[in-house]
Write an enzyme that holds these catalytic residues in place. Sequence first.
Site, PDB file in Angstrom:
ATOM      1  N   HIS A 221      32.717  79.659 101.709  1.00  0.00           N
ATOM      2  CA  HIS A 221      32.121  78.672 102.358  1.00  0.00           C
ATOM      3  C   HIS A 221      31.829  77.232 101.062  1.00  0.00           C
ATOM      4  CE1 HIS A 221      27.816  78.188 102.880  1.00  0.00           C
ATOM      5  NE2 HIS A 221      28.004  78.734 103.969  1.00  0.00           N
TER       6      HIS A 221
ATOM      7  N   GLU B   2      32.403  74.195 109.068  1.00  0.00           N
ATOM      8  CA  GLU B   2      30.442  74.180 108.964  1.00  0.00           C
ATOM      9  C   GLU B   2      30.650  72.712 108.209  1.00  0.00           C
ATOM     10  OE1 GLU B   2      28.117  78.105 108.135  1.00  0.00           O
ATOM     11  OE2 GLU B   2      28.813  77.366 106.126  1.00  0.00           O
TER      12      GLU B   2
HETATM   13  P1  PGA Z   1      22.245  77.904 108.070  1.00  0.00           P
HETATM   14  O1  PGA Z   1      23.223  77.758 107.258  1.00  0.00           O
HETATM   15  O2  PGA Z   1      22.344  77.857 109.198  1.00  0.00           O
HETATM   16  O3  PGA Z   1      21.168  77.956 107.289  1.00  0.00           O
HETATM   17  O4  PGA Z   1      22.113  75.801 107.976  1.00  0.00           O
HETATM   18  C1  PGA Z   1      24.880  78.608 107.211  1.00  0.00           C
HETATM   19  C2  PGA Z   1      25.976  78.642 106.389  1.00  0.00           C
HETATM   20  O5  PGA Z   1      26.060  78.120 105.710  1.00  0.00           O
HETATM   21  O6  PGA Z   1      26.564  79.271 106.740  1.00  0.00           O
END
Ligand code: PGA
Length: 218
Positions: A93, A142
Site C-alpha cells: 500500500h 491506487e
Molecule cells: P480511500 O482509501 O478509499 O479512503 O481513498 C483507499 C485505500 O487507501 O486503500
Amino acid sequence: MKYFIANWKANKNLRESLEWIDKFLTLQLQNDRIKVVICPPFPLLYPLKEKIKKAKNIYLGSQDISQFESGSYTGEVTAKSLQGLVDYAIIGHSERRKHFQENEGSLAKKVFLAQRYQIEPIFCIRNENDHIARTVKIVAYEPVAAIGTGKNEELSNILAMKKKLAVAGEIAFLYGGSVNKANANIYLKSSQIDGLLIGGASLDPRHFFEIIKSWSKI
Ligand code: PGA
C-alpha cells in the site's frame, strides 16, 4: 465476480470492530458474485474471525505482512502467524511505501512469504513504475492523488493504466481511491475492473454495504 476489500487502516478498536461486524452481518448480502475481504488492524482479526465463521462470501485480510519469516524481529507479524487466520494480505500500500520505507526488495519478500503460507497478496501499485511480482494474482491500482482526497480516478484513466501494465488473463485488477456509494457504480459496471479497495467508505458498515449492493443492481 467482484472483490470488495475494506481497508480500515489504523482505525477502530475491539468494541468498534465488533459493532461494525454485528451490524454488517444483519445486512443481507444476496449475491454469489462477490467476495468481501475485511482488513482490520492485526489485533482485531481474531475476534472478527470468530464472528464470520458461518458467513458466506466474507473473508479476512491483513493490511501488511512481515518481510521476515520468523525469529528475532520484535513486533513483526509474520505470514506464518497469520496462516489460517487470513486468506488475503494487502501488500505494498502506498501509505506503507511512504511511511515505512517499503521498497521493491522488501515487497518481493512479503509476496513470497504470504504465498508460502497460503495467503493471497492484494498487491497495491501507485503507477506503472511499481514492479509487480510474477506470482501476484490480485493487483490493486491506487493512484496516490485519489486516496482519501475525494478525487476518485476516472474510469478511462484506470483502464489505460491496466493496458499499460499489461494486466490480463488470470490476474484480478482492482481500483482503489475515494470510492464511495455514489461513484462505485462507475467502476463496477466495467467488466475490466474486478473489484474495489475501499478505505474511508468502509469504516461505516452500512456505507460499505451500499457499495456492494450497487453491484447486485447491475
Ligand atoms: P480511500 O482509501 O478509499 O479512503 O481513498 C483507499 C485505500 O487507501 O486503500
